[in-house]
Write an enzyme that holds these catalytic residues in place. Structure first.
Site, PDB file in Angstrom:
ATOM      1  N   GLU A  30     -11.044   4.062 -17.575  1.00 17.67           N
ATOM      2  CA  GLU A  30     -11.169   4.718 -16.262  1.00 17.67           C
ATOM      3  C   GLU A  30     -10.226   4.374 -14.805  1.00 17.67           C
ATOM      4  O   GLU A  30      -9.874   4.639 -14.218  1.00 17.67           O
ATOM      5  CB  GLU A  30     -12.852   4.926 -16.626  1.00 17.67           C
ATOM      6  N   ASN A  54     -19.847   2.345 -21.225  1.00 20.70           N
ATOM      7  CA  ASN A  54     -18.708   2.895 -20.574  1.00 20.70           C
ATOM      8  C   ASN A  54     -17.729   1.912 -20.616  1.00 20.70           C
ATOM      9  O   ASN A  54     -17.390   0.357 -20.105  1.00 20.70           O
ATOM     10  CB  ASN A  54     -19.248   3.311 -19.200  1.00 20.70           C
ATOM     11  N   GLN A  95       8.074  -1.287   9.275  1.00 24.57           N
ATOM     12  CA  GLN A  95       6.728  -2.725   9.225  1.00 24.57           C
ATOM     13  C   GLN A  95       5.509  -2.222   7.800  1.00 24.57           C
ATOM     14  O   GLN A  95       5.117  -2.063   7.796  1.00 24.57           O
ATOM     15  CB  GLN A  95       6.473  -1.963  10.295  1.00 24.57           C
ATOM     16  N   LYS A 128     -25.471   3.047 -23.207  1.00 26.14           N
ATOM     17  CA  LYS A 128     -24.546   3.236 -22.919  1.00 26.14           C
ATOM     18  C   LYS A 128     -23.847   2.202 -22.619  1.00 26.14           C
ATOM     19  O   LYS A 128     -24.133   1.106 -22.447  1.00 26.14           O
ATOM     20  CB  LYS A 128     -24.547   3.690 -21.299  1.00 26.14           C
ATOM     21  N   TYR A 188      16.943   0.791  12.476  1.00 27.01           N
ATOM     22  CA  TYR A 188      15.834   0.249  11.887  1.00 27.01           C
ATOM     23  C   TYR A 188      15.242   1.262  13.294  1.00 27.01           C
ATOM     24  O   TYR A 188      14.678   0.753  14.111  1.00 27.01           O
ATOM     25  CB  TYR A 188      15.305  -1.484  12.281  1.00 27.01           C
ATOM     26  N   SER A 210     -24.711   0.792 -18.467  1.00 27.55           N
ATOM     27  CA  SER A 210     -25.410   1.761 -17.192  1.00 27.55           C
ATOM     28  C   SER A 210     -27.255   0.932 -17.050  1.00 27.55           C
ATOM     29  O   SER A 210     -27.467   0.841 -17.268  1.00 27.55           O
ATOM     30  CB  SER A 210     -26.177   2.923 -17.361  1.00 27.55           C
ATOM     31  N   LYS A 213       5.389  -1.850   3.791  1.00 32.89           N
ATOM     32  CA  LYS A 213       4.633  -3.492   3.206  1.00 32.89           C
ATOM     33  C   LYS A 213       3.443  -3.153   2.038  1.00 32.89           C
ATOM     34  O   LYS A 213       3.125  -3.640   1.538  1.00 32.89           O
ATOM     35  CB  LYS A 213       4.713  -4.819   3.802  1.00 32.89           C
ATOM     36  N   THR A 253      -2.290  19.705 -29.412  1.00 31.28           N
ATOM     37  CA  THR A 253      -1.432  20.320 -28.675  1.00 31.28           C
ATOM     38  C   THR A 253      -2.391  21.078 -28.147  1.00 31.28           C
ATOM     39  O   THR A 253      -3.514  21.922 -28.838  1.00 31.28           O
ATOM     40  CB  THR A 253       0.245  21.001 -29.222  1.00 31.28           C
ATOM     41  N   HIS A 254      -2.821  21.740 -26.642  1.00 29.10           N
ATOM     42  CA  HIS A 254      -3.369  22.508 -26.133  1.00 29.10           C
ATOM     43  C   HIS A 254      -5.193  21.860 -26.543  1.00 29.10           C
ATOM     44  O   HIS A 254      -5.949  22.316 -26.006  1.00 29.10           O
ATOM     45  CB  HIS A 254      -3.384  23.934 -26.367  1.00 29.10           C
ATOM     46  N   ASN A 298      15.472  -7.819  12.402  1.00 24.48           N
ATOM     47  CA  ASN A 298      15.842  -6.683  11.029  1.00 24.48           C
ATOM     48  C   ASN A 298      16.482  -7.018   9.882  1.00 24.48           C
ATOM     49  O   ASN A 298      16.136  -6.590   8.802  1.00 24.48           O
ATOM     50  CB  ASN A 298      16.404  -5.466  11.647  1.00 24.48           C
ATOM     51  N   SER A 322       1.117  -7.857  12.157  1.00 29.38           N
ATOM     52  CA  SER A 322       1.602  -7.417  10.838  1.00 29.38           C
ATOM     53  C   SER A 322       1.953  -8.808   9.722  1.00 29.38           C
ATOM     54  O   SER A 322       1.540  -8.736   7.952  1.00 29.38           O
ATOM     55  CB  SER A 322       2.893  -7.367  10.501  1.00 29.38           C
TER      56      SER A 322
HETATM   57  N1  ARG Z   1       7.211  -7.374  11.363  1.00 30.96           N
HETATM   58  C1  ARG Z   1       8.700  -6.540  11.530  1.00 30.96           C
HETATM   59  C2  ARG Z   1       8.672  -5.393   9.857  1.00 30.96           C
HETATM   60  O1  ARG Z   1       8.063  -5.727   9.066  1.00 30.96           O
HETATM   61  C3  ARG Z   1       9.981  -7.510  11.289  1.00 30.96           C
HETATM   62  C4  ARG Z   1      11.151  -7.010  12.118  1.00 30.96           C
HETATM   63  C5  ARG Z   1      10.406  -6.664  13.631  1.00 30.96           C
HETATM   64  N2  ARG Z   1      12.483  -5.877  14.155  1.00 30.96           N
HETATM   65  C6  ARG Z   1      11.510  -5.907  14.927  1.00 30.96           C
HETATM   66  N3  ARG Z   1      12.730  -4.894  16.469  1.00 30.96           N
HETATM   67  N4  ARG Z   1      10.612  -5.544  15.507  1.00 30.96           N
HETATM   68  O2  ARG Z   1       9.641  -4.553  10.323  1.00 30.96           O
END
Ligand code: ARG
Length: 467
Positions: free
Chosen positions: A298, A293, A330, A291, A325, A285, A333, A163-164, A118, A31
Site C-alpha cells: 500500500e 495488512n 535551487q 488483521k 540561471y 491492527s 534538488k 478486463t474491466h 551556476n 540550501s
Molecule cells: N545553491 C545554489 C543552487 O542550488 C547554487 C547556485 C547559486 N548561484 C547563484 N548565482 N546564486 O542553485
C-alpha cells in the site's frame, strides 16, 4: 581576510553590501541543509577544475597541491561528521570553499577562477545523479529477476485474466508476472537513455557566457567521466531537462510499481485469496486481532503520488524561467533527491517482497472456473466449425445465459444441452472448455500458452541472468 570574516557569506560577494542579511532571508535562501548531500560531487568537480587550471597555467602547481591537501582534509572531516556546516554560508559550494580557504589560504581563493556557482551546481547535480542512476539500474534488474524467479515456478498456474475487473480469459500466472517484467525492462531502457543526457559537462560555462580564461573543458569532462561537454554556455547553466527526464522515468517506474502493488493488495484480500505475503511485509491492527495488512504494498502504491508530484513540480519550476540561471533552480534538488530515494527504496523492498510471495494456485484456478473464462474458446470452436465469429458470439451468449441461470460452468453442461445451442457442437468441445485447453490454444507469439511463456522466460533469463 580574517578567519571570522570567512564565516560570513557576504564575503563571497564583496563589500558592495552595506547591511547584513536578515535571519529570515538567510534561512529562506539557504540550501545547505539539503544540498550538502552533493559534497562528494562538489569536491570531485573542484579537483578536476583545479587540475585543469594548473595544467593550463592559470594557477600554480603549488596552488593545486594546496587545494588537493585541503580537499583531502575536508573529505575526512565530512566523512567523520566533524565538518561544521554553516547556514550563514548558504550552500554546499560556499561551505566547502570557505573551509578550503581557511585551511590553505590563497590557493583556496584561487579555486573559483573561471567558474561560477551556476556551472558548479549544474555539474554537481549531474555528477551526483549519474552515480544514483548507476545504482538504480541493478535494482531494476533485481526487480525483474525476482518476478522471473516466481514466474518460473508458475507457468502452469492458472489465473483468471481480467478486463474491466471482470473475469475475461484464463492466463498463466507466469504470463501475468512477465507483463511486469516488460514494464520494468522498458524502465531500465528509459533510465539508460536519461543517463546519456545527464552525463554532459556544464563546467566552463561560468556564470552564463563562458569565461576569458583558457579553460580546457574537454579535459575536465574526461577527468570526471562525462561523455560530452555542454555546447552552449547559456543552456549549460539553465538547463534542468535532465532532472525532469529523471523525474519522468521515476514517475513511470513508480506507476508500474503501484499497479503491481495494487494487484498484490487485491490478491491478498480475503475476496481473492490468491497469494500470501510473509509476515515481515505485513502489519497487524491495534484493534482488530484478525488483521494482517499488506502495508508495504500500500505504501509503495501511495508513494507513487509524491514522485509524480515531483515531476509536476519540476516542470512548473522551469516553465516560467527566462534564460539563464535563476535562483528558482535551487528548488530542483529536494524533488530530485526525494524521487531518487523513493524509487530506490521502493524497488528494493518490492523486489524482496515479490521474491517471497506465496502463491495459492487452487484459489486462482477456482476463481478462473467461476467466471465463464472459456466462453471465447467456445466461440472460437464454433468458428472453426464454420460459423461466422459474430454468430458464434451470439450462440455462446445464449449458452452462458443458460449456464448462469443453472449456476453451472459451461464445461459442466451435458453435451446434449450444449448441442441445443448449436448442432455443430460435438464431444471434442470439452477439450476447449477446460482452462488448460483454453491456455494451450493461445499459442501465438506473446500469447499465454505455456510453450510461449516458456520461450519468453528463456529470453528474459538470458537477458537478466547471464553477465
Ligand atoms: N545553491 C545554489 C543552487 O542550488 C547554487 C547556485 C547559486 N548561484 C547563484 N548565482 N546564486 O542553485
Amino acid at each position: 581576510m580574517s578567519a571570522n570574516q570567512l564565516d560570513k557569506k557576504s564575503e563571497a560577494w564583496s563589500a558592495l553590501f552595506s547591511e547584513p542579511m536578515s535571519d529570515l532571508v538567510k534561512r529562506y535562501t539557504s540550501s545547505v541543509s539539503f544540498d550538502k548531500r552533493l559534497w562528494k560531487a562538489d569536491i570531485a568537480g573542484s579537483l578536476a577544475h583545479a587540475e585543469m587550471l594548473a595544467a593550463q597555467s592559470v594557477i600554480a602547481a603549488q596552488d593545486l597541491a594546496d587545494i588537493r591537501r585541503g580537499m583531502a582534509q575536508i573529505t575526512q572531516e565530512i566523512e567523520s561528521g566533524a565538518f561544521d556546516w554553516k547556514l550563514d554560508l548558504e550552500d554546499v559550494h560556499l561551505n566547502i570553499e570557505a573551509r578550503l580557504t581557511q585551511l590553505v589560504g590563497d590557493a583556496g581563493k584561487r579555486l573559483h577562477t573561471g567558474r561560477s556557482r551556476n556551472d558548479q551546481v549544474a555539474t554537481d547535480v549531474r555528477l551526483w545523479l549519474r552515480d544514483e542512476i548507476d545504482a538504480l539500474l541493478p535494482l531494476l534488474a533485481a526487480m525483474q529477476q525476482a518476478l522471473v524467479g516466481v514466474a518460473e515456478r508458475h507457468v502452469e498456474t492458472i489465473l483468471p485474466g481480467f478486463t474491466h475487473m471482470q473475469v475475461a480469459q484464463p492466463v498463466s500466472f507466469a504470463h501475468h508476472l512477465l507483463a511486469y517484467v516488460e514494464m520494468f525492462a522498458r524502465d531500465a531502457e528509459r533510465l539508460a537513455d536519461v543517463r546519456k543526457r545527464v552525463n554532459v559537462l556544464p563546467l566552463g560555462a561560468a556564470a552564463l557566457a563562458g569565461t576569458s580564461y583558457p579553460l580546457d573543458r574537454e579535459r575536465v569532462a574526461k577527468t570526471l567521466g562525462f561523455d560530452a561537454v555542454c555546447q552552449n554556455s547559456l543552456d549549460a547553466v539553465s538547463d534542468r531537462d535532465f532532472a525532469i527526464e529523471f523525474a519522468s522515468f521515476a514517475s513511470i517506474t513508480m506507476m508500474h510499481v503501484s499497479r503491481l502493488a495494487e494487484e498484490i493488495v487485491l490478491w491478498m484480500s480475503q475476496n481473492f485469496g490468491f497469494i500470501n505475503l510473509a509476515d515481515r511485509y505485513c502489519t497487524g491492527s491495534s484493534i482488530m486481532p484478525q488483521k494482517r495488512n499488506p502495508d508495504v504494498a500500500e505504501l509503495a502504491r501511495g508513494k507513487s503520488g509524491r514522485v509524480v508530484g515531483h515531476l509536476m513540480g519540476l516542470l512548473t519550476l522551469m516553465k516560467g524561467q527566462p534564460l539563464t540561471y535563476n535562483k528558482d533552480n535551487q528548488e530542483d534538488k529536494e524533488p530530485l533527491f526525494d524521487s531518487v530515494d523513493t524509487v530506490r527504496d521502493t524497488l528494493r523492498i518490492m523486489a524482496e517482497m515479490v521474491a517471497g510471495i506465496v502463491v495459492k494456485p487452487e484459489a486462482m484456478e477456482r476463481a478462473a472456473l467461476k467466471g465463464y473464462a472459456t466462453a471465447t474458446d467456445l466461440a472460437d470452436y464454433l468458428v472453426k466449425k464454420g460459423l461466422p465469429f459474430r454468430d458464434a458470439h451470439e450462440v455462446v451468449a445464449h449458452a452462458v445465459k443458460f449456464a448462469l441461470s443453472e449456476e453451472r460452468d459451461l464445461g459442466d453442461l451435458p453435451l446434449d444441452v450444449l448441442q441445443g445451442f448449436h448442432a455443430a457442437i460435438g464431444e471434442d468441445v470439452f477439450d476447449v472448455l477446460t482452462l488448460r485447453g483454453s491456455l494451450n490454444a493461445r499459442n501465438v507469439l506473446g500469447g499465454t500458452a505455456p510453450d510461449q511463456v516458456r520461450a519468453q522466460l528463456a529470453r528474459h533469463r538470458k537477458r537478466l541472468f547471464t553477465a
